[in-house]
Design a protein around this motif. Sequence first.
Motif, PDB file in Angstrom:
ATOM      1  N   THR B 148       0.952  -1.363   0.170  1.00 27.10           N
ATOM      2  CA  THR B 148       0.026   0.103  -0.165  1.00 27.10           C
ATOM      3  C   THR B 148       0.754   1.177  -0.066  1.00 27.10           C
ATOM      4  N   THR B 149       0.474   2.404   0.190  1.00 22.24           N
ATOM      5  CA  THR B 149       0.867   3.721  -0.184  1.00 22.24           C
ATOM      6  C   THR B 149       1.689   3.730   1.322  1.00 22.24           C
ATOM      7  N   PHE B 185      -4.522   2.620  -2.340  1.00 20.04           N
ATOM      8  CA  PHE B 185      -3.744   3.743  -2.935  1.00 20.04           C
ATOM      9  C   PHE B 185      -4.164   5.002  -2.039  1.00 20.04           C
TER      10      PHE B 185
END
Lengths: 227, 378, 332
Positions: B148-149, B185
């Motif tokens: 993930t980010t 995101f």
Amino acid sequence: MIELTEVSKVFNQGRPNECRALRGISLRLECGGITVFKGPSGSGKTTLLTLVGCLARPTAGRITLDGQLLSNLPERFLTEVRRHTFGFVFQQFNLIRGLTVLENVMLPAYPLGRPHHQLRAAAQTLLDRFGIGGKAGSRIEWLSGGEAQRTALARALINDPAMVIADEPTANLDSALSREVLALLGELALQGRTVLISSHDPLVFAADHVKRLIELRDGQMVGDGSC
Amino acid sequence: MPALLERQKYLIDYTLAALLRHKTRNLGLLLVYALLVFLFSSVLLLSQSLRREAATLLQDTPEVMVQRLVAGRHDLLPAAWLEPLRRIRGVSAVQGRLWGYYYDPAVKANYTLMVAPDRDLAANDILIGAALARIRQLSIGDILSLPTTTGKPLPLKVAGILDAASELLSADLMLLSETGYRTLFNPPPDTYTDAVLTVRNRREARTVAEKIALALPGSRPILRTEILRTYDAVFNWREGIVFITLGAVLLAFMILAWDKAAGLSAEEKREIGILKAIGWETGDILRMKLWEGALLSLTAFLAGYALAYWQVFYGGTRLFAPVLKGWAMLYPDFRLTPAVDLLHVLALLAVTVLPYIVATLIPIWRAATADPDAVMRG
Amino acid sequence: MLMTSAMVALQGIALSVAGTVLLASGFAWRILRCWDINSGSELQLRLERRTYLISTLLGFALGAELLSLLLFVHTAESLSSQFVGAMCATGVLNINGFGFPALLLKITVFFLAAVWLLLNRVDHQGRDYPLIRVKYGLLLLIAPLTVAELATQTGYLLGLEPEVITSCCGSLFSSESHGVAAELSSLPPKPALIGFYAAGMLILGVGLAFLRRIWLGPVFAASSLLLFGVAIAAIIAFLSLYVYENPNHHCPFCLLKAGYNYVGYALYPPLFAATAFGLGAGIIAPFHRIASLQTVIPNEVRRLTRLALAGFWLFYMLSTGLILQSGLILMG
């Protein structure tokens, strides 16, 4: 009847290698019988035959066939006259390798578009007449010299021409075969066809049915005698 | 008339025999010729079916797509825009979409990630395209972890694999839930990637688009037909470029054809000489030679085209595919729908057979106008 | 600018046609100056051989032009999705001022090449090639047209800007707009239909008279050309409506589409062939006084006239069939 008036033929016109093959020949050839053109090589006898046989056009002079002017006809019409009037037998036989004897004989008639079965039958009849009917299906490569010459003769007759032109027909044959071919040509003359032969072979000059002997040298006629 | 037909039959007959007699010379030319047809028709068949594929693909997509532009660049679309869009007359439905790309360094390829609200996926479930499944060796029930980010990996469960035969674009596709997408995101809340509109009357799509541009400054409405047109233009352009590039090959082929037609062997020259001496006319020889060209062309054309057809629609290799398909990295194992287009056959004739004829006309004429008395003089 | 493989092919054809025809006219020029059928000189023999090349080149040009014509219309058709408002070939051809002129030039070159080949055919039956100067004069006329075709086609293809909004056939051939095409489509169906069949009767009458009176050649050529025009007008004015079963769709090119069973491919070939034969017959006829063609020309002209009439007849039969089986009723 063929009439030549002041006929000349020049090759490579206007170039340094210009060559005058014929110089002002005038000549009347009556129908029937055998006429022999004799002379050394380079004398112009073959060139003369190509002009008479509509294979080429003279550079100057007139040629007529039964009164019809030939010397200014374009190639398209010369060919038309040629394939109906003349049959040719060449020195090298000039048969096409890879084709059968029968196909070779039929070849001159292809552009006329005769029905195939008819043409085939005509070719077979001719081959039978010359005694090589059994070879009809074999390839040209497998023929002996005599058989090849007979095939060439059959091919010359497939369009039933009034005249047969033979250029040095005995040059590649031994004496026995030469006599045989001359006999066949004589037979044609007997049937009423006109036979024109160019040759420097004494056997030819002495053949039966030769009624006229024309001698050429350096593109000019030097002798003309009946036999 | 029958004599005319009979004559052509004789000529074809002779030509066929002659072709077989000079096998080696003609076989080489035939191979090169067929290869040329193969190259050109591969390009045409492939680009044509790609275009068709794109068109079929876009058929079911909504008429209008709306993006938000900030400083001329595509930006996230605020959810607040959906309501004014819905109120525009003629619009029957509006939906915000979430999608994006994910670059997987492990296989050096881009995936297309897309939220599929209609698929009823659980938070961590995904559906993946067949090519993706193959390349990552995933099957149903497997877990795929993506970072993930925040750097923490997110485990995603493969709930299904999309049909391989369906579409070109589904190959590298990964469908996921909105929760999954937002976790992965972390886009600002209440934003979408873009929005799609369904229009009640297709013909009004353009009017609707004009209204959107007026109502929402900074929006960019895109019509489906515009996308289609762009696809067409891009494929056409690429196809044209490949054609021009192949021009060099064509030129080489023309030189070869010229050379083959001009450089008759002594044997063939002798044959033509004999034919002319025994009563064939220049026109007959010309026609015979033209038949030869026609038979060669027909054989090469059929062989080359059939091979290209097989190659594009059934074969494995994809010649020219990279040039024509563009940037995508993951190639699906898709089957194109076989199709033959008259326009393309005409164009193919024009770029293969016509140049052959042009290249051989003068040599053929030269050969045919040989002196009939050459045989006797030789 | 747009580019497709078909455009590359079209330019290739136009270039090769212009190239071959220019080459042929170069030879023709020499023939016009030095031709002397009575000479046996090597120059004359060479020139005679050149005539074979020239007729082969022209035959090639004719075939290539036919291919080009088909390709051109189909290319325009296939590009219709690229242009807003262009729904078929008509709209695309109308995008800039070069589209229709290019098409027209292609048709003109096609007919001239056909006439040239017919003249050539007759000439080759006259023992002194009597039409050689006529033929090569005509060739010198065709050459600039092929160059013009190349130029207009290049102008057209380069000028294809996909953003331009164009009229589709619906507006070019719809009754409200102006210009020749609009005039044609606004023809009231009943008089147009009567005119169409009257023109058919006219060509039949002229053709039958021409079979007996050879001096009617120019009249027959002109009638053939006229009928070609009438037939195209009829296709635009009402025949297309019957095929599409739509009272507003006036396009002569959509007939070539699969959606209408490629009916154009049945309709156009007899029309084009008949026009070419009719033109040829009419143009050849006045030369029947030349001595070497006295028997050739009457035969040839009769044959061509019959072929032309048969072609036109076929066209009318097909047209009538299309009208009768159509579900559209234009006249109450």
